[in-house]
Enzyme design. Structure first.
Site, PDB file in Angstrom:
ATOM      1  N   GLY A 160      36.433  39.577  34.122  1.00  0.00           N
ATOM      2  CA  GLY A 160      34.328  39.536  34.117  1.00  0.00           C
ATOM      3  C   GLY A 160      34.355  40.127  33.282  1.00  0.00           C
ATOM      4  O   GLY A 160      35.288  41.011  32.532  1.00  0.00           O
ATOM      5  N   ILE A 162      33.418  43.323  33.903  1.00  0.00           N
ATOM      6  CA  ILE A 162      34.640  44.881  33.522  1.00  0.00           C
ATOM      7  C   ILE A 162      36.049  44.644  33.426  1.00  0.00           C
ATOM      8  O   ILE A 162      36.525  45.434  32.871  1.00  0.00           O
ATOM      9  CB  ILE A 162      34.989  45.765  35.045  1.00  0.00           C
ATOM     10  CG1 ILE A 162      33.468  46.004  35.443  1.00  0.00           C
ATOM     11  CG2 ILE A 162      35.852  47.253  35.097  1.00  0.00           C
ATOM     12  CD1 ILE A 162      33.175  46.772  37.324  1.00  0.00           C
ATOM     13  N   ALA A 238      38.508  47.583  42.689  1.00  0.00           N
ATOM     14  CA  ALA A 238      37.768  46.222  43.004  1.00  0.00           C
ATOM     15  C   ALA A 238      37.028  46.620  44.591  1.00  0.00           C
ATOM     16  O   ALA A 238      35.476  46.957  44.291  1.00  0.00           O
ATOM     17  CB  ALA A 238      38.130  45.118  43.141  1.00  0.00           C
ATOM     18  N   ARG A 239      37.754  46.400  45.367  1.00  0.00           N
ATOM     19  CA  ARG A 239      37.146  47.082  46.754  1.00  0.00           C
ATOM     20  C   ARG A 239      38.237  46.817  47.723  1.00  0.00           C
ATOM     21  O   ARG A 239      39.278  45.535  47.884  1.00  0.00           O
ATOM     22  CB  ARG A 239      35.871  45.520  47.479  1.00  0.00           C
ATOM     23  CG  ARG A 239      34.605  45.623  46.499  1.00  0.00           C
ATOM     24  CD  ARG A 239      33.666  47.411  46.602  1.00  0.00           C
ATOM     25  NE  ARG A 239      32.475  47.339  47.113  1.00  0.00           N
ATOM     26  CZ  ARG A 239      31.771  47.342  45.626  1.00  0.00           C
ATOM     27  NH1 ARG A 239      32.841  48.493  45.198  1.00  0.00           N
ATOM     28  NH2 ARG A 239      30.715  47.414  45.394  1.00  0.00           N
ATOM     29  N   GLU A 267      36.784  52.046  54.404  1.00  0.00           N
ATOM     30  CA  GLU A 267      35.495  53.430  53.364  1.00  0.00           C
ATOM     31  C   GLU A 267      34.301  53.763  54.828  1.00  0.00           C
ATOM     32  O   GLU A 267      33.918  53.188  54.993  1.00  0.00           O
ATOM     33  CB  GLU A 267      34.692  52.511  52.049  1.00  0.00           C
ATOM     34  CG  GLU A 267      36.002  52.631  51.438  1.00  0.00           C
ATOM     35  CD  GLU A 267      35.510  52.384  50.052  1.00  0.00           C
ATOM     36  OE1 GLU A 267      33.911  52.237  49.644  1.00  0.00           O
ATOM     37  OE2 GLU A 267      35.955  52.174  49.038  1.00  0.00           O
ATOM     38  N   HIS A 286      36.299  56.255  46.029  1.00  0.00           N
ATOM     39  CA  HIS A 286      35.128  55.808  46.048  1.00  0.00           C
ATOM     40  C   HIS A 286      33.914  55.868  44.388  1.00  0.00           C
ATOM     41  O   HIS A 286      32.810  56.324  45.343  1.00  0.00           O
ATOM     42  CB  HIS A 286      34.982  55.186  46.822  1.00  0.00           C
ATOM     43  CG  HIS A 286      33.828  53.093  45.575  1.00  0.00           C
ATOM     44  ND1 HIS A 286      33.264  51.860  46.657  1.00  0.00           N
ATOM     45  CD2 HIS A 286      33.206  52.934  45.061  1.00  0.00           C
ATOM     46  CE1 HIS A 286      33.015  50.960  46.368  1.00  0.00           C
ATOM     47  NE2 HIS A 286      32.288  51.059  44.886  1.00  0.00           N
ATOM     48  N   ILE A 287      34.699  55.888  43.266  1.00  0.00           N
ATOM     49  CA  ILE A 287      33.931  56.691  42.276  1.00  0.00           C
ATOM     50  C   ILE A 287      33.832  56.523  41.192  1.00  0.00           C
ATOM     51  O   ILE A 287      33.011  56.813  39.865  1.00  0.00           O
ATOM     52  CB  ILE A 287      34.842  58.334  41.663  1.00  0.00           C
ATOM     53  CG1 ILE A 287      35.881  58.261  41.585  1.00  0.00           C
ATOM     54  CG2 ILE A 287      35.162  59.097  43.554  1.00  0.00           C
ATOM     55  CD1 ILE A 287      36.658  59.028  40.636  1.00  0.00           C
TER      56      ILE A 287
HETATM   57  N1  LIG Z   1      35.176  51.222  42.108  1.00  0.00           N
HETATM   58  C1  LIG Z   1      34.010  51.209  41.387  1.00  0.00           C
HETATM   59  O1  LIG Z   1      33.249  51.592  41.823  1.00  0.00           O
HETATM   60  C2  LIG Z   1      33.488  49.458  40.816  1.00  0.00           C
HETATM   61  C3  LIG Z   1      32.401  49.890  40.206  1.00  0.00           C
HETATM   62  C4  LIG Z   1      31.832  48.451  39.601  1.00  0.00           C
HETATM   63  C5  LIG Z   1      32.596  47.469  40.570  1.00  0.00           C
HETATM   64  N2  LIG Z   1      33.387  47.229  41.074  1.00  0.00           N
HETATM   65  C6  LIG Z   1      33.895  46.350  41.450  1.00  0.00           C
HETATM   66  O2  LIG Z   1      34.663  45.015  40.317  1.00  0.00           O
HETATM   67  C7  LIG Z   1      33.924  43.720  41.297  1.00  0.00           C
HETATM   68  C8  LIG Z   1      33.807  43.144  39.606  1.00  0.00           C
HETATM   69  O3  LIG Z   1      32.881  43.194  38.529  1.00  0.00           O
HETATM   70  P1  LIG Z   1      32.521  42.493  36.999  1.00  0.00           P
HETATM   71  O4  LIG Z   1      31.253  43.770  37.054  1.00  0.00           O
HETATM   72  O5  LIG Z   1      33.391  42.843  36.249  1.00  0.00           O
HETATM   73  O6  LIG Z   1      32.500  41.159  38.194  1.00  0.00           O
HETATM   74  P2  LIG Z   1      31.680  40.021  37.233  1.00  0.00           P
HETATM   75  O7  LIG Z   1      31.813  40.062  36.260  1.00  0.00           O
HETATM   76  O8  LIG Z   1      31.285  39.254  38.189  1.00  0.00           O
HETATM   77  O9  LIG Z   1      33.676  39.873  37.338  1.00  0.00           O
HETATM   78  C9  LIG Z   1      34.344  39.656  38.628  1.00  0.00           C
HETATM   79  C10 LIG Z   1      35.607  38.637  38.108  1.00  0.00           C
HETATM   80  O10 LIG Z   1      36.362  38.306  39.211  1.00  0.00           O
HETATM   81  C11 LIG Z   1      36.683  36.703  39.351  1.00  0.00           C
HETATM   82  N3  LIG Z   1      37.014  36.366  40.415  1.00  0.00           N
HETATM   83  C12 LIG Z   1      35.030  35.827  41.766  1.00  0.00           C
HETATM   84  N4  LIG Z   1      36.474  35.160  42.568  1.00  0.00           N
HETATM   85  C13 LIG Z   1      37.553  35.206  42.326  1.00  0.00           C
HETATM   86  C14 LIG Z   1      38.616  35.085  43.008  1.00  0.00           C
HETATM   87  N5  LIG Z   1      38.373  33.860  43.880  1.00  0.00           N
HETATM   88  N6  LIG Z   1      40.149  34.422  42.954  1.00  0.00           N
HETATM   89  C15 LIG Z   1      40.323  34.826  41.803  1.00  0.00           C
HETATM   90  N7  LIG Z   1      39.190  35.380  40.568  1.00  0.00           N
HETATM   91  C16 LIG Z   1      37.675  35.997  41.434  1.00  0.00           C
HETATM   92  C17 LIG Z   1      35.729  36.086  38.567  1.00  0.00           C
HETATM   93  O11 LIG Z   1      36.380  34.909  37.778  1.00  0.00           O
HETATM   94  P3  LIG Z   1      35.084  33.622  36.935  1.00  0.00           P
HETATM   95  O12 LIG Z   1      35.073  34.618  36.013  1.00  0.00           O
HETATM   96  O13 LIG Z   1      36.386  32.537  36.875  1.00  0.00           O
HETATM   97  O14 LIG Z   1      33.753  33.767  37.405  1.00  0.00           O
HETATM   98  C18 LIG Z   1      35.651  36.878  37.516  1.00  0.00           C
HETATM   99  O15 LIG Z   1      36.270  37.529  35.999  1.00  0.00           O
HETATM  100  C19 LIG Z   1      32.282  43.890  41.907  1.00  0.00           C
HETATM  101  O16 LIG Z   1      32.410  42.600  42.320  1.00  0.00           O
HETATM  102  C20 LIG Z   1      32.920  45.562  41.999  1.00  0.00           C
HETATM  103  O17 LIG Z   1      32.876  44.467  44.045  1.00  0.00           O
HETATM  104  C21 LIG Z   1      33.905  48.560  41.874  1.00  0.00           C
END
Ligand SMILES: NC(=O)c1ccc[n+]([C@@H]2O[C@H](COP(=O)([O-])OP(=O)(O)OC[C@H]3O[C@@H](n4cnc5c(N)ncnc54)[C@H](OP(=O)(O)O)[C@@H]3O)[C@@H](O)[C@H]2O)c1
Length: 323
Positions: A160, A162, A238-239, A267, A286-287
């Site tokens: 997605g 990120i 991710a999480r 967490e 978690h930064i």
């Molecule tokens: N460490 C941190 O501080 C931090 C910061 C920001 C975000 N995050 C985490 O990173 C996640 C992703 O952020 P983003 O902005 O990149 O989200 P995003 O744009 O919504 O992208 C999510 C990606 O995950 C894929 N996905 C969803 N469900 C899935 C599944 N069951 N199996 C395989 N792939 C799946 C989606 O597939 P499709 O492309 O097919 O829809 C998409 O490619 C967030 O939801 C958050 O939990 C962590």
């Protein structure tokens, strides 16, 4: 006038992007009375936001400053529209991911430990570490003191906002890129999640960047660690619940793989938890998002979404539409 509640911890100087015609209401997490608002910007710290929610009345729209909104639907129910701040985390979280990959492959945690001890000769511990984690028992001379990222195969689990930023930042390293998401597509090739088992053995670096959902819960569990190459690096940006923690601890302790985690399950990670002392692990608490540039960017994303809402235009980051 639309009433928009925001965390009182956010300084008003960061709210200049918000549209005219709204009343901005600072919300403490120590509220002791009801507050009537239309739009809620929850505190990014879930526990604080959860303390505020029971005092709110009239909320129709939630504008989260985070990408991961997994806790919100269960709290606010199905009659409220929820938007996340997709895009605002791209740079900070992608940079963390690149830093974590390089720090792991360059043995920075070990070298920092050596620096603290003030013992130059300990550098050869790096060679022993390389042999143990890679399984490469050849007599390499001069001895291996760190590894290269360039040319390695990287599997992005999640492609997605990120995930795509991580790929852009990895481009100078000329890595072989494998991508996996919910929806398969071509150009660039993105594999369906059903091909995870086939892709895992091909990758030297595996980056998790998917949301936390029922489908991604323990997406990586004990059998998956067995499919990974000896010494593969698992990076979880991710999480925490995307990985089975018990299986991860076992895989790290046995020396099968190494990992870099920004997120854990549970967490906050309690004192004394086995993960804290696992070998072959780089852990940050978690930064991933929280740089000085992040907060203004996330607030601008929320302000743009609010402007669209007020004009009756389609919003860009709806993760739950009100029923
Ligand atoms: N460490 C941190 O501080 C931090 C910061 C920001 C975000 N995050 C985490 O990173 C996640 C992703 O952020 P983003 O902005 O990149 O989200 P995003 O744009 O919504 O992208 C999510 C990606 O995950 C894929 N996905 C969803 N469900 C899935 C599944 N069951 N199996 C395989 N792939 C799946 C989606 O597939 P499709 O492309 O097919 O829809 C998409 O490619 C967030 O939801 C958050 O939990 C962590």
């Amino acid at each position: 006038m639309l009433r928009v509640g925001y965390p009182a911890t956010i300084s008003a100087e960061f709210l200049h992007e918000f549209p005219e015609g709204i009343e901005l209401i600072p919300l403490s997490d120590k509220l002791d009375h009801e507050v009537e608002i239309d739009v809620w910007i929850p505190d990014p710290y879930t526990t604080k936001a959860m303390r505020t929610w029971p005092h709110l009345r009239g909320v129709r729209l939630v504008l989260s400053l985070l990408a991961g909104t997994e806790w919100i639907p269960g709290v606010v129910g199905p009659h409220v529209t929820i938007c996340n701040a997709r895009g605002a985390h791209n740079v900070s979280t992608a940079e963390w991911t690149i830093a974590a990959i390089l720090a792991s492959l360059k043995y920075i945690p070990l070298y920092f430990d050596i620096q603290q001890s003030g013992k130059w000769t300990r550098r050869f511990e790096a060679s022993a570490h390389y042999t143990a984690i890679s399984g490469d028992t050849r007599q390499v001379y001069p001895p291996v003191l760190h590894e290269e990222l360039t040319g390695k195969t990287v599997l992005l689990v999640g492609y997605g906002a990120i995930g795509q930023e991580i790929e852009r930042m990895l481009a100078p390293f000329r890595v072989e890129m494998l991508r996996l998401a919910r929806t398969p597509r071509e150009e660039p090739k993105v594999h369906p999640v059903s091909e995870l088992d086939a892709l895992l053995p091909q990758a030297q670096v595996i980056v998790l960047i998917v949301p936390s959902t029922d489908e991604t819960h323990h997406l990586i569990d004990a059998p998956h660690f067995k499919l990974m190459r000896q010494g593969a690096l698992l990076v979880n940006a991710a999480r925490g619940p995307v990985v089975d923690t018990d299986a991860l601890v076992e895989a790290l302790k046995s020396g099968r793989i190494r990992a870099a985690l920004d997120v854990t399950d549970p967490e906050p990670l309690p004192e004394g938890h086995p993960l804290w002392t696992c070998p072959n692990l780089l852990l940050t608490p978690h930064i991933g998002a929280a740089t000085p540039e992040f907060s203004p960017r996330a607030l601008k994303t929320a302000a743009d979404e609010l402007r669209r809402y007020m004009k009756g235009e389609p919003m860009h980051n709806v993760v739950q539409a009100a029923i």
